[in-house]
Structures are given as C-alpha cells and as structure tokens.
Design a protein around this motif. Structure first.
Motif, PDB file in Angstrom:
ATOM      1  N   SER A  14       0.939  -1.222   0.034  1.00  0.00           N
ATOM      2  CA  SER A  14      -0.023   0.027  -0.019  1.00  0.00           C
ATOM      3  C   SER A  14       0.947   1.524  -0.070  1.00  0.00           C
ATOM      4  CB  SER A  14      -1.008   0.129   1.238  1.00  0.00           C
ATOM      5  OG  SER A  14      -1.001   1.165   1.758  1.00  0.00           O
ATOM      6  N   THR A  62       0.988   3.308   3.223  1.00  0.00           N
ATOM      7  CA  THR A  62       1.732   2.697   4.345  1.00  0.00           C
ATOM      8  C   THR A  62       3.252   3.086   4.027  1.00  0.00           C
ATOM      9  OG1 THR A  62       0.314   0.845   4.482  1.00  0.00           O
ATOM     10  CG2 THR A  62       2.283   0.722   5.569  1.00  0.00           C
ATOM     11  N   ARG A  95      -0.706 -11.347   8.938  1.00  0.00           N
ATOM     12  CA  ARG A  95      -1.716 -10.510   9.607  1.00  0.00           C
ATOM     13  C   ARG A  95      -2.142 -11.728  10.865  1.00  0.00           C
ATOM     14  NH1 ARG A  95      -6.047  -8.868   6.763  1.00  0.00           N
ATOM     15  NH2 ARG A  95      -4.492  -7.763   5.178  1.00  0.00           N
ATOM     16  N   PRO A 102      -0.141  -3.748   8.676  1.00  0.00           N
ATOM     17  CA  PRO A 102      -1.144  -4.570   9.079  1.00  0.00           C
ATOM     18  C   PRO A 102      -0.469  -5.923   9.551  1.00  0.00           C
ATOM     19  CG  PRO A 102      -0.435  -4.624   6.707  1.00  0.00           C
ATOM     20  CD  PRO A 102       0.220  -3.494   7.198  1.00  0.00           C
ATOM     21  N   TYR A 116      -4.642  -6.272  16.017  1.00  0.00           N
ATOM     22  CA  TYR A 116      -4.041  -5.900  14.558  1.00  0.00           C
ATOM     23  C   TYR A 116      -5.072  -4.678  14.099  1.00  0.00           C
ATOM     24  CZ  TYR A 116      -0.587  -9.543  15.335  1.00  0.00           C
ATOM     25  OH  TYR A 116       0.527 -10.263  15.941  1.00  0.00           O
ATOM     26  N   PRO A 117      -4.367  -4.055  13.140  1.00  0.00           N
ATOM     27  CA  PRO A 117      -5.262  -2.916  12.517  1.00  0.00           C
ATOM     28  C   PRO A 117      -6.373  -3.438  11.634  1.00  0.00           C
ATOM     29  CG  PRO A 117      -2.955  -2.612  12.119  1.00  0.00           C
ATOM     30  CD  PRO A 117      -2.810  -3.925  12.708  1.00  0.00           C
ATOM     31  N   ASP A 118      -6.466  -4.572  11.201  1.00  0.00           N
ATOM     32  CA  ASP A 118      -7.633  -4.994  10.418  1.00  0.00           C
ATOM     33  C   ASP A 118      -8.823  -5.581  11.483  1.00  0.00           C
ATOM     34  OD1 ASP A 118      -6.558  -7.103  11.176  1.00  0.00           O
ATOM     35  OD2 ASP A 118      -6.465  -8.244   9.222  1.00  0.00           O
ATOM     36  N   GLN A 119      -8.684  -5.402  12.773  1.00  0.00           N
ATOM     37  CA  GLN A 119      -9.680  -5.846  13.622  1.00  0.00           C
ATOM     38  C   GLN A 119     -10.141  -4.637  14.169  1.00  0.00           C
ATOM     39  OE1 GLN A 119      -6.942  -7.936  16.367  1.00  0.00           O
ATOM     40  NE2 GLN A 119      -7.757  -9.869  15.589  1.00  0.00           N
ATOM     41  N   SER A 170     -12.098  -0.504  13.789  1.00  0.00           N
ATOM     42  CA  SER A 170     -12.928   0.144  12.912  1.00  0.00           C
ATOM     43  C   SER A 170     -12.077   1.174  12.324  1.00  0.00           C
ATOM     44  CB  SER A 170     -14.134   0.950  13.673  1.00  0.00           C
ATOM     45  OG  SER A 170     -13.796   1.776  14.690  1.00  0.00           O
ATOM     46  N   GLN A 200      -8.691   2.962  13.888  1.00  0.00           N
ATOM     47  CA  GLN A 200      -7.417   3.003  13.203  1.00  0.00           C
ATOM     48  C   GLN A 200      -6.904   4.272  12.866  1.00  0.00           C
ATOM     49  OE1 GLN A 200      -7.085   0.538   9.526  1.00  0.00           O
ATOM     50  NE2 GLN A 200      -8.989  -0.577  10.004  1.00  0.00           N
TER      51      GLN A 200
END
Ligand SMILES: Nc1ncnc2c1ncn2[C@@H]1O[C@H](COP(=O)(O)OP(=O)(O)O)[C@@H](O)[C@H]1O
Ligand SMILES: [Mg+2]
Lengths: 674, 344
Positions: A253, A256, A355, B120, B162-165, B167, B171
C-alpha cells in the motif's frame, strides 16, 4: 432450449476446410470482407493442391542433411574440441558445469543413489523422509508433513525412490538458485524503474520461449547431464520469482510506504520492516509457481540426460511400455501435488503470519521448542538410517511397482481390445477426416503456394505487422530446410488447437454460466495444470498406441485446462446488465450463448486460443517420442544421435518460428478487433 | 515577534519530466491547462507562501485536485519541491541532506494520513511505536511511550489488536497516536477524517480539539470540508489550482470572501455561527439612543443575539482595549439570521 434445432446447425459451416477453420470465430463480424477474402484464399489453395500436388514440396528424406544442418553438426564438433582447449569453454564453463554436477552427485550420494562402497545412500529412506517431513512442518505445517511422508512412502512402494528423489534434487536445487537470484533481482527491479525496464523483457523471453528452443544450444554449451538440466530448469523457473517479487513490493500500500517515510525510515528499514513483511505472502505464491515450473521443466530435461523420473517416462514411452510409463508418471504427479500443496500451505501460513490477528495457535516460544525437538528426532532417524539397513533399504516385498506396471499393461490391453472399435473410430475419424487432408493440404503443395497462403491469411487477419512477422518466420523455416516437415507439424498443431478450443468452449461456457459447474471443474483443472506435460503422453499412448493422433490427444489434454479457464473467465466477464437486457427480449439459452456471451467474450476466447496453441506446440515436440513424427521427432532424435544434432537443432528453430508466427498472427488479429 | 514554527516561501511543485528546467521560464506563467497542453507538465503547487505561528492550527482547504496533499508533502519533502524554501523553526528543510531530513521526520514533524497507512502485520502498540523503533530507541522505552500514546487517544485495551480488527475511526486513532509518539513540534494532517463516517468524523474532530488543548502542538490540517476547517482552524488557507486564493481567520473568510470561488464555498455556511459582531456593527449615528450594554467585538453573532434583542436600543461593540468599534441593533442581527433562512 426449444428453438435450438435450427440454431444448433448454424455454426456448422464454420467447420469447412481451409484456413477459415479456426480463424472464423475471430473475424465474425467486425469486418465483413474478411470471410470473403479467406474464402478466395481457400479456393485458390485447394485448386493449387488439386493441380500441383506433390510438386516442389521441399521434402527432405529422413537421414538426409542439408548444408545448414551439416554446419550445425560442425559447430557441435568444434564446441566439443573447444571444451578441451578454449579457455572460456574449458575453464569458465567447465568449472561451472563440474561444480553443479558435483553438487548433484553429492546430493545423490547422500539421498538417492548408493555410492560404490555402500548398499544404500548415506542417508536411507527413513532419514530422507524424516528430514523432508520436518522441512514441510517448518515451512507449511503438519498437514504438509503427512502429505510429504505419504508421497515418499509411495515412492518406495512404487519402487521409484532413486529417480523420484533425483527429480526432487534437480527441482529443489533449481528452486534454491531461482530464489537466491530472483528475490534480490525482484527487489532491485521494484526499486529502480530502469532495472525493471531492462530485465522485464528478458524475463518475458525466458518464460515464454518454448523450452525446446534452448534445449539444444544449452546442451551444446553445458554438455548433457545434470548441469545442463539445472540451467535449463533455472531459465524457466526463475522469472516467476523475480516478477512476482517485484509485483508484490509494488503492491504494498502506497499510503503505508508514505507513512513510513514520514516517520523517517531508511531505505533498508523500509524494505525489511515494511515492504518485505507485507509482500511476503505474494512472494511465497511466486515461489509456488517457481517450484511447479521447475518440476515441469526438470521432467523435460530428461531429454538432455537430466536425472529423475522423466528418464523413466521417456524410456518407457520409447519402449511403448504403458505400465512403466504409468508408474513413473504417477511418481511425477505425486511430486507435483506434494510440492504444490506444500508451497500453497506455506503461502497461507505466510498470510496468517502477515496478519497474525487470527489463526496462529502456538505461541512463538512453544513453536520454536517444537521445531527444535522435531529436528532432533529427524536427525536421529537420519543417523539410524545411515547405520542400519532396516532403516535404509525398503524391503523388496513391500514394493508393487512392477505389479502395478503389469496390471496397467493388462488393463490397457483389455481396454484397447475391448474398446478398439471406439478408439479406432475416433482415431480414424480425426486422422482421415481432419489430419490427413489438412497435412496434405499444408505440406503437399508447392512451398511457394503454401507460403503465399500463409502470408495472405496473415495479412487478411492481422494486417501489415502480421504479414511482416509471418514473412520473417516463414523465411526462417525455409532456411532450416525443413519446410515440408514444418508444414506437417503446423497442420497437426492447428488440428490439436481446434480440438482444444472445442473442449474449452463447451466446458468454459458451462463454467462461466454456472457457478456450481465452476466450483466442481476448476479444482480439477488446477490439478491438471500442476502436472508436467510429459505425463499426458502416457494415457494418450495407452489408448491410441504410437501415432500422430496420440500426440494430438496429449496436446489437447495438456492445453485444455488453461484454455478452459480463460474461456470461463471471459464468459463470466460479460456484464450482468447485458445479460438481463438480453433475457428481457426473450432469447433462448442457446441464443444467449451464441449471440451474446460468446461474441462478447471474444478477447477471452482469443487469449485462450493463443495460450492453448502455445501449450499444444510444446507437446507436439515431445510427441516425437510417441510417433508424432515431423519436427518433434528430429528434436528428440537430435539429442540421442550425434549425426542428427544439426537436424534436431534446425527442427527446434523451425518449431520456434512456427510458434512465434502463429502467436503474432493471433495477437495482431486480436488487436485489430479492438 | 516570535519565530514562526513554519515558514513557506514561494514554494512551487511542477510534475513532469523536465520540471526543473521550467523554473524561471515564462511557461510557468501559463495556466494549469495551458501548461499541460503545451508540455505535459502539471502544476501541483504554484508560488505558495505563508507562515504558521507556534501553537497555531493552520487549515489548508480546497476542492479535490487543488494541490493540498502536494503542499503538505512538500513541507517534509515526501515530494521534492521544484523551487522555493521551507523553514522549520528557522531551519531550511529544502537545503538539507538525506540524513538531516530523516532526523527532522523522526523528531520534529509527524503526519497523519487519510488512508491511515498502518502496518497490517504489527499490533496496535507496535504500530504506535514504529517511529521510535525506526529512530533506534530501546524496546522498554518505546513500549512505555507507545502505551502512553495509546491511552491518550483512548485506545486502552486494544494494544495487542491488529489494525484490521479495528474500525476506521479506531485505526485513525492509531495513526494519531503514532504521529504523537515521537513528540514532534508540528503535526500535519492530510484529510485525516475524510474516509470516516460523519458521526465518527465529528468525534475525531473533537478529539483533535482536545489534543490541541492538551498538548498544544502546531498543526497543519488539510481538509476539503469547510465546516471542519471553520471548526478547527485558527487560520484558513484556501487553494485553487495550486494557488493561494485567500488566507484568513474563519470569520474573515466567511465575512469577506476574496472572490467568487471562496464565496461559493462559504455560501452554505450559517453566518451567524461564524461571524462576530465586528462584521455587522455600524458607526453610531449621532444622537442615537444607545443602551448601556457592551459586547466584545469577537463575540459570535449567534451568541450575542439574545443580549442584543433583550437590550433597550442598540448595543455598543468594543474591542480588546475597550474602545468602541461600532454599535449593533436588533435589525443588524436579524439581517444576518434572515439571510441565512432565505439561502437555506
Ligand atoms: N505524482 C504526480 N504526478 C503528476 N501529477 C500529480 C502527481 N501528484 C499529484 N498530481 C496532480 O497535482 C494536482 C494536485 O493533486 P493533490 O495535491 O493530490 O490535490 P488534493 O490533495 O488537493 O486533492 C492534481 O491535479 C494531481 O493530478
Ligand atoms: Mg489529497
């Protein structure tokens, strides 16, 4: 489907003879003049065939060589001399070759082949199985370990241990070197546009150039044997790593990367802490592709005496022993499945690691301890297998390789005898109805007439650029002195491609229209695609004996998965809105398919045909092993018979020219459509 | 006068293959469209100058494509300027070598991005501490600092996620904490809340106001949302096609738009919410009956309305020194409010 009776007959005229055969679908409606032009060309062609049959065909008897081939033979001899005298050949290349051969020999001594003094390799089957199982556990997880162990046990049971492990050695070494070179190269390419611009076309050529085009020259330079096999495999397996690494790093990304730069990272920090971790999963996918490519090519390098199961397949094919070929082929398939699943599982693990939020079950410390413990176990087993025969030598009683071979031979005989009527019928219909007339039409006319036909078809379909490409390729084919054989091969290739596309369109349309069909068929196609080309000769040989048709069947088997997927994707790409609009005016299913979906999926169809063609062409060469004759035969013979080296080399050049010619005509024809 | 925290002097950015060569040529006088047609170059930022005072919240506003993101990136040279200078605390950023520049980014300026730009593969706490890690602080120190920041932005309890967890709003809190962690002098925001839902956006704006009150950093804040600009900005710079159209305080921008572009922007703004009495008061007519009440000239009209309407006669408007600047009566107030009703 009610109104289909009349519609179903509609595509039939397409099946007529002549060049319209497969070009027709491409040109259907954009330019209405094209069919007319093609019809005129076909008419002139058939007329020329009727009047001038057998004249000026440039056919060259089997053992006869022309000046070019003799010259190639001389070059080959001279290189042989240079290997003794010339500094570059003797010292530089010589040392590289010796080094690679030594490494392979050492690994064979350790893992697969008993060295003189011992009855077994330094590490016996138990140790090898334990070590490879542990590697699978470390990179991919315990499920992969089971797969690896089962595969290796089957190698033992099928009595193909030595050649199976040899195949894995060649593949593994090639993958290691590919990654060692490809990964840094990909990173470098991702960082510098110039580097990328320089290497991208080179990698393209490495990956798309048909392997037989460089088999002969490399055999000349590296001599036949493991070193040559590994270099050839490397050429084919390295591009995916470099390209996918570049792509993966570009795919990180942008925001990022920018955010990291705003925090003041150095270039090294950016690479190690941001780009590589985020690109990891994709890079592992690249390694998966690299591994499968390496396995496929390592099998083919049996032609230049590369060690491994490919050799068994070749020998069995040449002896027309379907049973033995089946056993060796099964070993290759097992290896393919094992490598594919293991590397796929490794990429999934990389995904999870990237992840970590979900998934990982073990704490890092626990995992480290577990890895350490299992490593110790594997090493102990390896040591046991070094010391004790029971852990090193698989009992003969527990092998069924030769039994399987004779069962298969029996079964094949039974099938052939029982269904002879059917298989002969199919074979004869295609041979006499399609192949013979077409081969005669292509090769039994004066060469200048055929050349004129090719040039005018190219010009009609693809315009000036296609004309130029065809002229160049045609001149090259003429120059090799193998015009007659080339035209036979061309006819065979076209027949196999047409059959491939028939299968691909039927299956692909079904998959594109029905999600459920896709769900069922796609995994099967995926598996088919992991199997190296060689293996497809086996069932074809079993059913149809040694013949041209056998090569065609193998070509179709090898080419249809990729073509089918591309067709399915094309069909699926037709917008739902268009389909809805079509349904709203009350079309039948058949009308929707023929009038909307297939025409609108044209780019996908063209791509599928193009890919299918290249796949078919690569089989046509090794089809020389099962009686396909023509160019493929010379290519294969060229490696084994000194005096045919030049002819084989010339044949490889001619095949490459055919491939490039067809590819260019199709590409420019497609471009004109846009 | 104190040293400005940030000085931008005739800054230019031209995108294209030969941008450097264009500097000083008459081509740069051309409009964006003309230059693009003539040579394929795009003007990102055109001759922009401004100062930002320490502790000020300086908002840059404009439509999409007006060059805001480019401008804010030029300040720390995430994009290299074509010409012009940027002074940070009097230090010339544009003359710095890579090492010095990296040091500035590590210690003095932090940035918050529209699309967060989180890593991420790292936990929240490690994302927040990433800048500290990059500059080589040891693990214990950066952990405790990161924890402080996580608490500051209200993410306590989510450290190991982790970031993808999280909202979108959460974030962006991580992004905010990461920017604060290095304790920079200046915080820069590039449309940080544009990707968020309106309700969350309001929360986050309040968060920024709160943080500004607590930590008192200088802020450069990019937005395309006028309401956000008015709410947060001490001063607002309005851009169009890479150029400055107007710089002023919120009430200057609303009360005296520099041209139709700005006027169009502010036409929807409820003026009584932004304008102060200064903008509506008039000179006293001799002999007029003025009430005893006075109001400071900085009072927002809406807040003054009750007092003015209740008063007997016009009210006197005084500046900071108690000097009368004019008077307002009921009619002056109502004119603003009614005009608002009509335009709505
Ligand atoms: N790397 C680039 N190359 C060429 N043009 C660019 C580049 N980055 C931005 N631009 C152009 O500069 C102008 C300003 O862009 P930007 O600063 O992103 O605007 P904003 O943030 O206000 O939406 C736009 O016209 C955009 O197309
Ligand atoms: Mg922007």
């Amino acid at each position: 489907m009610t109104a289909t009776a009349t519609d179903a007959a509609a595509p039939a005229p397409d099946q007529g003879p002549g060049p319209t055969l497969e070009e027709q679908p491409i040109v259907e409606y954009k330019n209405r003049r094209i069919p007319l032009k093609l019809a005129i060309i076909a008419a002139v062609w058939v007329l020329g065939w009727l009047l001038l049959r057998g004249k000026m065909t440039l056919s060259l008897p089997y053992a006869e060589l022309n000046g070019f081939m003799n010259w190639l033979n001389d070059v080959s001899d001279k290189v042989g001399d240079w290997q003794q005298t010339n500094f570059f050949f003797h010292t530089v290349l010589g040392n590289i070759v010796t080094f690679i051969n030594d490494v392979v020999a050492w690994l064979q001594k350790m893992l697969s082949t008993p060295p003189g003094a011992r009855p077994t390799p330094e590490i016996g089957w138990l140790g090898v199985t334990a070590i490879l199982g542990w590697v699978a556990f470390a990179v991919a997880g315990w499920r992969s370990t089971i797969l690896v162990v089962v595969t290796l046990l089957l190698f033992n049971v099928l009595d193909i241990w030595t050649d199976g492990i040899d195949l894995l050695i060649v593949t593994g070494l090639s993958v290691l070197v590919s990654v060692a070179i490809g990964l840094p190269l990909g990173i470098w390419m991702a960082r510098r546009k110039r580097v990328s611009a320089f290497f991208t076309p080179i990698l393209d050529i490495m990956q798309t150039m048909p392997s037989f085009a460089y088999l002969a020259p490399l055999a000349l330079f590296f001599g036949i044997g493991p070193a040559c096999a590994i270099v050839i495999t490397l050429i084919y397996a390295l591009p995916p790593v470099a390209r996918i690494t570049e792509h993966a790093i570009h795919g990180v990304s942008e925001s990022t990367v920018e955010a990291s730069r705003s925090l003041g990272v150095t270039k090294g920090q950016l690479l190690r802490r941001v780009q590589l971790p985020m690109a990891r999963r994709t890079i592992v996918v690249g390694i998966n592709q690299c591994t499968l490519a390496a396995l496929a090519m390592a099998t083919v390098t049996a032609l230049v005496n590369g060690p491994g199961l490919g050799q068994d397949v070749i020998q069995a094919l040449q002896a027309l022993n379907v049973g033995d070929a089946f056993v060796a082929g099964s070993g290759i398939v097992l290896a393919a499945i094992m490598l594919d699943r293991t590397t796929t599982a490794a990429s999934e693990r990389a995904e999870r690691a990237a992840r970590r939020g979900s998934g990982s079950t073990l704490a890092p410390r626990t995992r480290q301890l577990l890895l350490l413990g299992t490593a110790v176990v594997a090493l102990v087993l390896a040591y046991l297998s070094h010391l004790y025969l029971w852990a090193a030598q698989w009992p003969d009683k527990a092998t069924i390789g030769s039994d399987v071979s004779s069962w298969i031979n029996d079964a094949t005989n039974w099938v052939v005898n029982t269904f002879d009527v059917i298989t002969s019928f199919v074979k004869n219909v295609v041979s006499y109805g399609l192949l013979n007339p077409l081969q005669s039409l292509f090769s039994n006319v004066p060469w200048w007439l055929m050349a004129a036909v090719l040039l005018s078809v190219a010009a009609t379909l693809g315009g000036r650029r296609a004309l130029a490409a065809t002229a160049i390729c045609g001149a090259i084919i003429l120059g090799t002195g193998l015009w007659y054989d080339s035209m036979q091969t061309l006819a065979m290739t076209i027949v196999a491609t047409v059959l491939t596309m028939v299968v691909a369109i039927v299956l692909g349309v079904a998959m594109g229209r029905s999600g459920r069909a896709d769900l069922v068929v796609r995994p099967v196609l995926d598996t088919f695609q992991t199997i190296p080309s060689f293996v497809y000769l086996v069932p074809a040989l079993a059913l149809f004996g040694a013949s041209r048709f056998t090569a065609i069947v193998a070509g179709v088997l090898y080419a249809f998965p990729v073509a089918t997927k591309l067709v399915a994707d094309g069909i699926r790409g037709v917008s739902e809105t268009t389909l809805e609009a079509t349904r709203s005016v009350g079309t039948t299913t058949w009308q929707t398919i023929t009038k909307v979906q297939v025409p609108m999926a044209r780019p996908g169809l063209i791509l599928a045909t193009n890919q299918g063609l290249l796949y078919v062409l690569s089989i046509v060469v090794i089809g020389g092993l099962v009686g396909a004759g023509s160019l493929g035969y010379f290519v294969v013979a060229g490696f084994s018979q000194q005096n045919l080296f030049g002819k084989g080399f010339a044949a490889a050049i001619a095949i490459t020219a055919i491939g490039v010619m067809l590819d260019r005509i199709m590409r420019y024809a497609a471009a004109r459509q846009e | 006068m104190t040293q400005p925290a940030l000085q931008v002097q005739s800054l230019w950015k031209v995108f294209g293959p030969k941008a450097e060569k264009l500097v000083g040529t008459p081509d740069l006088e051309l409009s964006r469209k003309e230059l693009l047609a003539k040579s394929g170059h795009v003007i990102g930022v055109r001759d922009v100058s401004f100062d930002v005072a320490p502790g000020e919240v300086f908002v840059v506003m404009g439509l999409s494509g007006s060059g805001k993101s480019t401008l804010v990136r030029l300040i720390t040279r995430l994009i290299e300027p074509t010409s012009g200078t940027v002074l940070l605390d009097g230090e010339d950023i544009t003359a710095m070598n890579d090492d010095a520049l990296r040091d500035i980014r590590r210690k003095k300026v932090s940035m918050v991005f529209q699309h967060f730009g989180l890593l991420p593969h790292r936990k929240v706490i490690d994302n927040v501490g990433f800048g500290l890690e990059v500059r080589g602080e040891d693990k214990a120190a950066r952990r405790s600092r990161a924890q402080e920041m996580v608490d500051l932005v209200g993410l306590s309890g989510y450290e190991t996620n982790y970031p993808d967890q999280l909202s979108g709003g959460m974030q962006q809190r991580v992004g905010l904490a990461r920017a604060l962690a290095s304790n920079p002098d200046i915080l820069m925001f590039d449309e940080p809340f544009s990707a968020l839902d309106p309700l969350i956006r309001r929360d986050m704006q309040n968060e920024v106001v709160r943080l500004h009150e607590e930590v008192g950093k200088t802020m450069v804040f990019i937005t395309h949302d006028l309401a956000e600009a008015l709410k947060l900005g001490d001063r607002i710079l309005i851009m169009r096609d890479g150029e400055i159209v107007q710089i002023g305080t919120p009430d200057q921008v609303v009360g005296a738009p520099a041209d139709d572009y700005v006027r169009n922007f502010v036409s929807e703004v409820p003026k009584s919410h932004v304008l102060t009495l200064k903008w509506v008061c008039r000179p006293e007519v001799p002999g007029e009956q003025v009430s005893d009440r006075t109001l400071p000239s900085g009072t927002i009209i809406r807040e003054a309305a009750r007092a003015v309407l209740d008063a007997q006669g016009p009210v006197r408007v005084v500046d900071d020194n108690g000097q009368t600047v004019g008077i307002v009566d009921d009619e002056d107030i109502l004119r603003v409010v009614v005009a608002e009703e009509e335009s709505a």
